[in-house]
Scaffold this active site. Structure first.
Site, PDB file in Angstrom:
ATOM      1  N   ASP A  54       0.747  -1.237  -0.033  1.00  0.00           N
ATOM      2  CA  ASP A  54       0.001  -0.104   0.054  1.00  0.00           C
ATOM      3  C   ASP A  54       0.935   1.123  -0.057  1.00  0.00           C
ATOM      4  O   ASP A  54       1.759   1.310   0.702  1.00  0.00           O
ATOM      5  CB  ASP A  54      -0.905  -0.045   1.180  1.00  0.00           C
ATOM      6  N   GLU A  72       1.600  -0.284  -5.066  1.00  0.00           N
ATOM      7  CA  GLU A  72       0.651   0.910  -5.538  1.00  0.00           C
ATOM      8  C   GLU A  72       1.480   2.387  -5.864  1.00  0.00           C
ATOM      9  O   GLU A  72       2.034   2.882  -4.560  1.00  0.00           O
ATOM     10  CB  GLU A  72      -0.483   1.249  -4.581  1.00  0.00           C
TER      11      GLU A  72
END
Length: 555
Positions: free
Chosen positions: A204, A246
């Site tokens: 993330d 990401e």
């Protein structure tokens, strides 16, 4: 063509499916999805052709950010099941040929995490697990990620009598990744979950993790060393595990996150640039933005891969478009303010954005599967699921999976299923109201059955995941044409962003016997000069495998 290498670097030819355990299937009728429900639906995913399952956070949490505010990196939210349920899910997935990766959220913790609670004591050894400042540091416009919820990246803690950094919500203090002890803990988290049987992690907010703000000068001599350390650790513990990151940054900054020439950081990067260009091209009915974006992508190391998606679990961010370009997409797919978010994104799924036009739906998913990279699906996309605008903010796209029209089938319904009108209905009897799995799996022309065939064909085309991509001149700005060449085999794909029937000519520059259509039985023969004339229907698409003289191809 020898497909055996595709089982080694498996992520280059995978089909990834992202889901939230909490909203996928409720096994006991308590209104919350769980691990047992997911296990019960692994046969559905295997039948669809999914080869890699990506789980959003399932860890203990205060549920102030849909599970991303983690209070225990080594635990499982008791609402979703037990460690035994998790182990059974992994065992069943492995038996069905599905690898499992999970979200690795170590940019921050919840403020309720024991680490932060201890860190509030300034003389605690845990204090340096977070980023503190005696005085609130200066900030510049645009630093705040969620401007509708937060006005600063710094919050004051009365117990510590200091300001702490939070790049996201104030209840999610940032971890101090410059601290070697924090890095060791992140490695322990990775090691623990690998031992449970995982095949990797979706990391993330990678840029925030590697380039944090508010630290003293020189605290991190080389921010990317953290990712290299994690990659080495991952390789030692499980050689075939992956890190998918990401990374929503401009093209000239992307390659560094793969590790540049060494390729020793992320294995995969989610391609936000292509995603945003797709929607601009769709709004303009002109493939030029997508063509330009593809041409501008950096070369990546041979073992690495782009991850392509049509929709993900957050807002549809358009932040890399210019202000005028973003306004075009807003005007086409979400002109009302309540459909927009943060001034940069849309809180809608694709079906409602295109008014249920299944031609554009199918074309865009075909494109995501045909582009160089690995396709990633968000749960419900295979049935054309809509968002639920009654759910606040970006969580509107995370409504429960629609298994059937019955309350227990999906333990919720979309806000207005009738709003998902499909003006294009297949000749096989597919009807607009069937936005659920139970109905679609019994309808030959349904989106679900079409998606299953698309996935099967994509997995039979390693050229698309492994091959070298070359853009082709289709002679019309609305058509994106490209070829993927690998081990002497070639797949050519065309996708039309216009609502008109078009005829395009491709000069493939070689002697060919036939272009074998991979979705229909309408094979084409080139002319004497090697040119291929292709008809593309409105918002249509064509995939071909080239047959050279004397060559035999699989069906």
């Amino acid at each position: 063509m020898d497909a055996s290498p595709t089982s080694d670097l498996w992520w280059k030819n995978a089909v990834v499916y992202c889901l939230d355990v909490e909203t996928f299937l409720d096994s006991d009728g308590d209104g919350c999805g769980d691990l047992r429900g997911l296990t019960d639906r692994l046969d559905y995913l295997a039948g669809l052709g999914i080869s890699c399952l990506w789980l959003m956070p399932f860890y203990p949490s205060r549920q102030r950010d849909d599970g991303y505010d983690i209070t225990d990196f080594f635990g499982i939210d008791g609402r979703l099941g037990t460690p035994g349920d998790f182990a059974e899910m992994l065992r069943t997935a492995r038996d069905r040929g599905i690898r499992v990766i999970v979200d690795l959220v170590v940019n921050h913790s919840s403020d309720a995490h024991p680490w932060f609670q201890a860190a509030r004591e300034r003389d605690s050894p845990m204090h340096d697990f977070y980023v503190w400042a005696q005085d609130k540091p200066p900030e510049k416009p645009g630093d705040v990620v969620f401007p509708d919820q937060e006005s600063s990246n710094w919050a004051y803690d009365r117990k510590a009598r200091e300001w702490y950094l939070h790049r996201f919500y104030s209840h999610q203090p940032d971890l101090n990744v410059a601290n070697p002890r924090v890095r060791d803990e992140i490695a322990r988290v990775i090691g623990y979950w690998l031992e449970q049987g995982l095949s990797g992690f979706r990391v993330d907010a990678v840029p925030f993790l590697l380039e944090p703000m508010g630290m003293p000068s020189g605290a991190m001599h080389d921010p990317h060393e953290l990712m290299r350390d994690l990659r080495r650790f991952l390789g030692r513990r499980r050689g075939d595990a992956v890190l998918m990151g990401e990374v929503n940054l401009p093209a000239d900054q992307q390659r560094a996150f793969f590790g540049d020439e060494d390729g020793d950081e992320l294995h995969m990067v989610l391609n936000f640039l292509i995603n945003q260009a797709m929607y601009l091209a769709l709004a303009r009915e002109d493939a030029t933005p997508l063509r330009d974006t593809l041409a501008g992508l950096p070369e990546i190391p041979s073992d690495c891969q782009w991850a392509n998606f049509v929709r993900n679990h957050d807002e549809l961010t358009l932040d890399k478009l210019s202000e005028d370009e973003r306004a075009e997409v807003f005007a086409a797919f979400g002109p009302e303010p309540e459909l927009q978010l943060y001034g940069r994104g849309l809180r809608r799924r694709l079906p409602t954005m295109v008014g249920g036009d299944e031609r554009r739906l199918r074309m865009l998913y075909s494109l995501a599967f045909a582009l160089p990279g690995t396709p990633v699906l968000f749960y419900g996309e295979e049935i054309g699921m809509a968002e639920n605008l009654d759910i606040p903010g970006r969580y509107s796209v995370r409504s429960p999976m629609q298994w059937s029209d019955e309350p227990h089938g999906g333990f919720s319904t979309v806000a207005d299923p009738a709003a998902l009108v499909r003006p294009v209905v297949s000749a096989s009897g597919w009807t607009p109201a069937q936005v659920n799995v139970a109905a679609q799996r019994r309808a030959d022309g349904s989106l679900l059955n079409w998606m299953e065939r698309l996935i099967r064909r994509r997995r039979e085309c390693p050229e698309l995941g492994w091959g070298r991509c070359t853009l082709l001149d289709a002679g019309h700005p609305a058509v994106l044409a490209h070829r993927a060449d690998w081990q002497g085999s070639t797949v050519v794909a065309l996708h039309a962003f216009a609502g008109d029937r078009l005829e395009v000519a491709l000069d493939l520059g070689e002697e060919l016997e036939q272009a074998v259509d991979l979705h229909t039985d309408h094979h084409l023969a080139p002319d004497a000069h090697g040119r291929l004339t292709v008809t593309v229907e409105p918002y249509g698409f064509r995939w071909f495998r080239l047959r050279r003289p004397g060559e035999r191809l699989a069906p």
